[in-house]
Design a protein around this motif. Structure first.
Motif, PDB file in Angstrom:
ATOM      1  N   TYR A   8      78.461  35.928  20.834  1.00 38.10           N
ATOM      2  CA  TYR A   8      78.695  35.964  19.381  1.00 38.10           C
ATOM      3  C   TYR A   8      77.824  34.891  18.750  1.00 38.10           C
ATOM      4  O   TYR A   8      77.631  33.820  19.333  1.00 38.10           O
ATOM      5  CB  TYR A   8      80.174  35.669  19.076  1.00 38.10           C
ATOM      6  CG  TYR A   8      80.452  35.481  17.604  1.00 38.10           C
ATOM      7  CD1 TYR A   8      80.727  36.572  16.795  1.00 38.10           C
ATOM      8  CD2 TYR A   8      80.419  34.215  17.021  1.00 38.10           C
ATOM      9  CE1 TYR A   8      80.970  36.402  15.436  1.00 38.10           C
ATOM     10  CE2 TYR A   8      80.651  34.044  15.666  1.00 38.10           C
ATOM     11  CZ  TYR A   8      80.925  35.139  14.882  1.00 38.10           C
ATOM     12  OH  TYR A   8      81.160  34.978  13.540  1.00 38.10           O
ATOM     13  N   ASP A   9      77.287  35.178  17.559  1.00 38.28           N
ATOM     14  CA  ASP A   9      76.560  34.151  16.824  1.00 38.28           C
ATOM     15  C   ASP A   9      76.683  34.438  15.331  1.00 38.28           C
ATOM     16  O   ASP A   9      76.881  35.588  14.920  1.00 38.28           O
ATOM     17  CB  ASP A   9      75.081  34.144  17.236  1.00 38.28           C
ATOM     18  CG  ASP A   9      74.383  32.878  16.762  1.00 38.28           C
ATOM     19  OD1 ASP A   9      75.030  31.822  16.643  1.00 38.28           O
ATOM     20  OD2 ASP A   9      73.166  32.945  16.509  1.00 38.28           O
ATOM     21  N   SER A  10      76.571  33.389  14.549  1.00 37.21           N
ATOM     22  CA  SER A  10      76.516  33.563  13.094  1.00 37.21           C
ATOM     23  C   SER A  10      75.560  32.531  12.526  1.00 37.21           C
ATOM     24  O   SER A  10      75.398  31.446  13.093  1.00 37.21           O
ATOM     25  CB  SER A  10      77.907  33.405  12.473  1.00 37.21           C
ATOM     26  OG  SER A  10      78.434  32.130  12.769  1.00 37.21           O
ATOM     27  N   HIS A  11      74.904  32.885  11.450  1.00 38.97           N
ATOM     28  CA  HIS A  11      74.007  31.960  10.757  1.00 38.97           C
ATOM     29  C   HIS A  11      74.130  32.178   9.251  1.00 38.97           C
ATOM     30  O   HIS A  11      74.397  33.285   8.789  1.00 38.97           O
ATOM     31  CB  HIS A  11      72.536  32.190  11.173  1.00 38.97           C
ATOM     32  CG  HIS A  11      72.195  31.561  12.491  1.00 38.97           C
ATOM     33  ND1 HIS A  11      71.594  30.334  12.610  1.00 38.97           N
ATOM     34  CD2 HIS A  11      72.395  32.004  13.754  1.00 38.97           C
ATOM     35  CE1 HIS A  11      71.421  30.046  13.896  1.00 38.97           C
ATOM     36  NE2 HIS A  11      71.898  31.045  14.610  1.00 38.97           N
ATOM     37  N   ARG A  12      73.888  31.086   8.526  1.00 38.94           N
ATOM     38  CA  ARG A  12      73.971  31.083   7.079  1.00 38.94           C
ATOM     39  C   ARG A  12      72.630  31.500   6.470  1.00 38.94           C
ATOM     40  O   ARG A  12      71.568  31.124   6.971  1.00 38.94           O
ATOM     41  CB  ARG A  12      74.302  29.647   6.643  1.00 38.94           C
ATOM     42  CG  ARG A  12      74.496  29.420   5.176  1.00 38.94           C
ATOM     43  CD  ARG A  12      74.763  27.928   4.939  1.00 38.94           C
ATOM     44  NE  ARG A  12      76.012  27.491   5.550  1.00 38.94           N
ATOM     45  CZ  ARG A  12      77.203  27.571   4.950  1.00 38.94           C
ATOM     46  NH1 ARG A  12      77.294  28.071   3.727  1.00 38.94           N
ATOM     47  NH2 ARG A  12      78.287  27.154   5.555  1.00 38.94           N
ATOM     48  N   ALA A  42      69.041  37.595  19.002  1.00 36.98           N
ATOM     49  CA  ALA A  42      68.587  37.022  20.277  1.00 36.98           C
ATOM     50  C   ALA A  42      69.603  36.004  20.799  1.00 36.98           C
ATOM     51  O   ALA A  42      69.863  35.938  22.006  1.00 36.98           O
ATOM     52  CB  ALA A  42      67.219  36.370  20.096  1.00 36.98           C
ATOM     53  N   HIS A  43      70.221  35.227  19.889  1.00 34.49           N
ATOM     54  CA  HIS A  43      71.177  34.205  20.329  1.00 34.49           C
ATOM     55  C   HIS A  43      72.439  34.837  20.930  1.00 34.49           C
ATOM     56  O   HIS A  43      72.912  34.398  21.978  1.00 34.49           O
ATOM     57  CB  HIS A  43      71.568  33.304  19.156  1.00 34.49           C
ATOM     58  CG  HIS A  43      70.440  32.442  18.671  1.00 34.49           C
ATOM     59  ND1 HIS A  43      70.553  31.584  17.601  1.00 34.49           N
ATOM     60  CD2 HIS A  43      69.160  32.314  19.123  1.00 34.49           C
ATOM     61  CE1 HIS A  43      69.393  30.965  17.415  1.00 34.49           C
ATOM     62  NE2 HIS A  43      68.537  31.398  18.305  1.00 34.49           N
ATOM     63  N   ALA A  44      72.988  35.848  20.271  1.00 32.29           N
ATOM     64  CA  ALA A  44      74.197  36.492  20.797  1.00 32.29           C
ATOM     65  C   ALA A  44      73.904  37.154  22.141  1.00 32.29           C
ATOM     66  O   ALA A  44      74.717  37.088  23.072  1.00 32.29           O
ATOM     67  CB  ALA A  44      74.731  37.510  19.796  1.00 32.29           C
TER      68      ALA A  44
HETATM   69 MG    MG Z   1      72.430  30.884  16.705  1.00 30.93          MG
END
Ligand code: MG
Length: 158
Positions: A8-12, A42-44
């Motif tokens: 899981y990832d999130s970005h603003r 890519a991060h998730a």
């Molecule tokens: Mg990230």
């Protein structure tokens, strides 16, 4: 042996940065804030792959306190995660990603994202699924403050 990992990832969203998802630059008024290029897909996926191998997480392997990863190409981190699991006798065989965002519409960009992710993972495009959905206007995603991504990776080994 089959192993499965979740990420899981999130970005603003911020002004003045490109929006990069799945290695593709997607035209939009805003990009994503982050130490690296903030490619949340890519991060998730990197976390899903590391997770399937019980090999820690993206922050452990590529800490955002390390200047080496400043504005890093996250597709390179994804390739590195494949090397980490390969050293443990595991190989990624299939991945599935959901991107949750209100805007922009990702549909037209999904084929290119699948192609670039497949190249990084050593898979064919039909082994890489990327889907997009909105959050129906609810919460931080609904307000357009940022995006979230979820990923699952299946690894095979012996
Ligand atoms: Mg990230």
């Amino acid at each position: 042996m089959i192993r499965t990992g979740i990420g899981y990832d999130s970005h603003r969203f911020v002004e003045g940065r490109p929006l990069i998802l799945g290695g593709q630059t997607i035209p939009h008024t805003h990009g994503l804030a982050g130490h690296s290029d903030a490619d949340a897909v890519a991060h998730a996926l990197t976390d899903a792959i590391l997770g399937a191998a019980a090999a820690g997480d993206i922050g452990m392997h590529f800490p955002d306190t390390d200047p080496r990863w400043k504005d890093a190409d996250s597709m390179a981190l994804l390739r590195s995660a494949c090397e980490v699991v390969a050293a443990r006798g595991l190989r990624v065989v299939q991945v599935d990603v959901t991107v949750i965002l209100e805007r922009p519409r990702l549909g037209p960009h999904i084929p290119a994202m699948r192609t670039s992710l497949a190249a990084a993972l050593g898979l064919s495009a039909d082994e890489v699924s990327v889907k997009a959905t909105t959050n129906e206007g609810m919460g931080f995603i609904g307000r357009g403050e940022g995006i979230a991504t979820m990923a699952v990776a299946t690894l095979e080994g012996n």
